[in-house]
Design an enzyme around this catalytic site. Structure first.
Site, PDB file in Angstrom:
ATOM      1  N   SER A  41       2.743 -36.154  88.541  1.00  0.00           N
ATOM      2  CA  SER A  41       3.347 -36.767  87.353  1.00  0.00           C
ATOM      3  C   SER A  41       2.636 -37.973  86.774  1.00  0.00           C
ATOM      4  O   SER A  41       3.011 -38.437  85.709  1.00  0.00           O
ATOM      5  CB  SER A  41       4.786 -37.158  87.657  1.00  0.00           C
ATOM      6  OG  SER A  41       5.588 -36.030  87.570  1.00  0.00           O
ATOM      7  N   SER A  58       5.868 -35.755  84.912  1.00  0.00           N
ATOM      8  CA  SER A  58       7.070 -36.333  84.348  1.00  0.00           C
ATOM      9  C   SER A  58       6.841 -37.681  83.663  1.00  0.00           C
ATOM     10  O   SER A  58       7.677 -38.102  82.863  1.00  0.00           O
ATOM     11  CB  SER A  58       8.116 -36.505  85.450  1.00  0.00           C
ATOM     12  OG  SER A  58       7.672 -37.465  86.399  1.00  0.00           O
ATOM     13  N   LYS A 111       7.835 -47.004  83.528  1.00  0.00           N
ATOM     14  CA  LYS A 111       8.564 -45.726  83.549  1.00  0.00           C
ATOM     15  C   LYS A 111      10.009 -45.976  83.956  1.00  0.00           C
ATOM     16  O   LYS A 111      10.279 -46.749  84.890  1.00  0.00           O
ATOM     17  CB  LYS A 111       7.891 -44.781  84.550  1.00  0.00           C
ATOM     18  CG  LYS A 111       8.515 -43.381  84.609  1.00  0.00           C
ATOM     19  CD  LYS A 111       7.780 -42.495  85.610  1.00  0.00           C
ATOM     20  CE  LYS A 111       8.344 -41.075  85.653  1.00  0.00           C
ATOM     21  NZ  LYS A 111       7.658 -40.227  86.654  1.00  0.00           N
TER      22      LYS A 111
HETATM   23  N1  GLN Z   1       5.702 -31.372  87.966  1.00  0.00           N
HETATM   24  C1  GLN Z   1       6.089 -31.639  89.316  1.00  0.00           C
HETATM   25  C2  GLN Z   1       7.564 -31.388  89.478  1.00  0.00           C
HETATM   26  O1  GLN Z   1       8.153 -30.983  88.538  1.00  0.00           O
HETATM   27  C3  GLN Z   1       5.744 -33.051  89.687  1.00  0.00           C
HETATM   28  C4  GLN Z   1       6.716 -34.053  89.235  1.00  0.00           C
HETATM   29  C5  GLN Z   1       6.356 -35.432  89.701  1.00  0.00           C
HETATM   30  O2  GLN Z   1       5.249 -35.664  90.161  1.00  0.00           O
HETATM   31  N2  GLN Z   1       7.322 -36.327  89.611  1.00  0.00           N
HETATM   32  O3  GLN Z   1       8.109 -31.584  90.508  1.00  0.00           O
END
Ligand code: GLN
Length: 483
Positions: A183, A159, A84
């Site tokens: 995410s 994400s 990532k």
């Molecule tokens: N969807 C969550 C957010 O927008 C989690 C994102 C993540 O885990 N990086 O913060």
């Protein structure tokens, strides 16, 4: 489903590794065929942001030479892995999905990157994600959204959308992602692959571009539970470069996952099966729970009463920490600098205005507000207190059960554009994942059937701090019941 499917199952780690050790397969050949497939499918899916071919082929050649000499091979010898793009690799672009880091080439490797390579993995390139890992659909990337390989009209989740889609489309055998509020788990669930949320501190974050430091974790994606477990054993462990990493010994999680589930006690929390849960998702998870009973688990209802406070708590803590972490992107030290500014303070503000996307700006503003004098006690401090209550819910429950199972997300993958106009609806969809993030506990998401339209459903299996082994055992049982 209207669109072409790009789903393809990679061979398992043990098959590939056996092929390489016996000389039937060459690591360089495997790298070549993965890059060929990336060339074919990446234009449609937008998964890779950059490729690291020189490094990949140099590593693969080292593995082939070692195999030819009969030298011992690492557990990931020749395995093609994607990273990532919030984790740094020496000399490769690191964008974090943001325009503000355009042109930044970090001078060092994240500890997890170095560990994968030391275990023999071939690192193919950097994977698309929401900007600074903020999002649940990968639509917040400055480099365009990733498309779900199962149905390209749909989001892969976020994400770590690129990390999940890469495994689902077999353009990597395994990948690394990060999970701050879901995410890893939610995109794995949307794309039909396995994703692991290690305990907070289990995996080093040295070389991770920080979003919310009390929540951020690094973890693996793979096409099956055993492979994900193998990856976790490689990347876990104490790191002198990360003071938050745990000194606890690292288990052989793949071997642990073989131990079966006979006699394990499974908790099912009512709070995760209420309003907003898609009926098809509920049905698949209930079927998965039945299969655990058949495999010898005892299943009982449990209660996590503070669950309803989790979304506001998470979005206060995460934004507050993000506002502090992102202060370093000032147009001076990294990446993008606005070309036209008369004064220093204009340069800061223009660089940030032009470099950050809308969601990142929204969070910096929310977080700055929550931390500001006069509001700190009402918002940030209060959120930290509720966080403790949420963690206590889990600790109390883990005195009675070995694992907790829930849906990973309330719905299957949604359509591109479906939630972009409504940030609150996007935030609310994180309801089942942010709780474990706030509590610091670990979990695994495993495919658990599909909807009638063919969209994957994921089951989340949560376990107490440093008890990844139990989550893997339960995940193996759910996986076995699918085939
Ligand atoms: N969807 C969550 C957010 O927008 C989690 C994102 C993540 O885990 N990086 O913060």
């Amino acid at each position: 489903m209207t669109t072409e499917s790009y789903v393809e199952k990679p061979k398992t780690l043990s098959e590939l590794r056996e092929g390489i050790a016996s000389g039937r397969l060459k690591a360089t050949g495997l790298a070549t065929s993965y890059y060929e497939r990336i060339e074919q499918v990446n234009p449609a899916l937008n998964v890779y942001l950059s490729l690291t071919k020189n490094r990949a082929f140099a590593q693969a050649a080292r593995v082939d030479a070692a195999a030819a000499k009969g030298d011992p091979l690492g557990p990931l010898a020749g395995i093609p892995v994607g990273i990532k793009d919030v984790l740094v690799m020496r000399g490769a672009p690191a964008t974090a999905g943001s325009k503000i880091l355009k042109g930044y080439h970090p001078p060092y490797d994240a500890t997890v990157v170095a560990k994968l390579e030391a275990a023999g993995a071939t690192l193919l390139g950097k994977l698309n994600c929401d900007e600074f890992a903020m999002g649940s659909s990968n639509e917040n990337s400055a480099y365009g959204p990733v498309r779900n390989p199962v149905d390209t009209d749909r989001v892969p989740g976020g994400s770590s959308g690129g990390s999940a889609a890469a495994v689902a489309a077999n353009i990597a055998v395994a990948t690394l992602g990060t999970d701050t509020g879901g995410s890893i788990r939610q995109p794995a669930s949307f794309c039909g692959v396995v994703g692991v949320l290690p305990t907070y501190g289990r995996v080093s974050r040295y070389g991770l571009i920080a979003f919310a430091s009390s929540l951020d974790r690094v973890g693996p994606f793979a096409a099956n539970v055993r492979d994900a477990a193998t990856l976790l054993s490689v990347i876990a462990g104490h790191d002198p470069c990360d003071a938050t990493s745990s000194p606890a010994p690292v288990a052989d999680y793949a071997a642990e996952s073989d131990k079966g589930v006979e006699g394990l006690r499974i908790g099912v929390p009512a709070e995760y099966f209420g309003e907003g849960l898609d009926p098809e998702v509920r049905d698949r998870i209930e079927t998965g729970i039945e299969s655990l009973k058949k495999a010898g688990c005892t299943v009982k209802p449990v209660s996590l009463p503070h669950t309803r406070y989790a979304i506001p708590t998470y979005y206060l803590v995460a934004t507050a920490e993000a506002s502090a972490n992102l202060a370093r992107f000032d147009g001076v030290r990294f990446g993008y600098r606005s070309p036209s500014s008369a004064t220093l303070s204009d340069m800061y503000s223009h660089s940030r205005d032009e470099g950050f996307g809308a969601e990142v700006k929204r969070r910096i503003m929310l977080g700055t507000y929550a931390l500001s004098a006069g509001y700190y006690d009402a918002y940030y401090l209060k959120a930290q207190k509720v966080r403790r209550l949420l963690a206590d819910d889990f600790l109390r429950t883990f005195a009675d059960v070995d694992a907790i199972v829930t849906p990973t997300a309330p719905t299957p993958a949604f359509k591109l554009g479906e939630k972009t106009g409504n940030p609150l609806a996007m935030y609310l969809a994180d309801i089942y994942t942010v709780t474990a993030s706030l509590a610091g506990i670990c979990g695994v998401t495993v495919p658990c059937g599909a909807t009638k339209a063919g969209l994957p459903v994921g089951m989340q299996i949560l376990a107490a701090h440093l008890n990844e082994a139990t989550a893997f055992r339960v995940a193996r049982a759910v996986e076995a019941a699918q085939s």
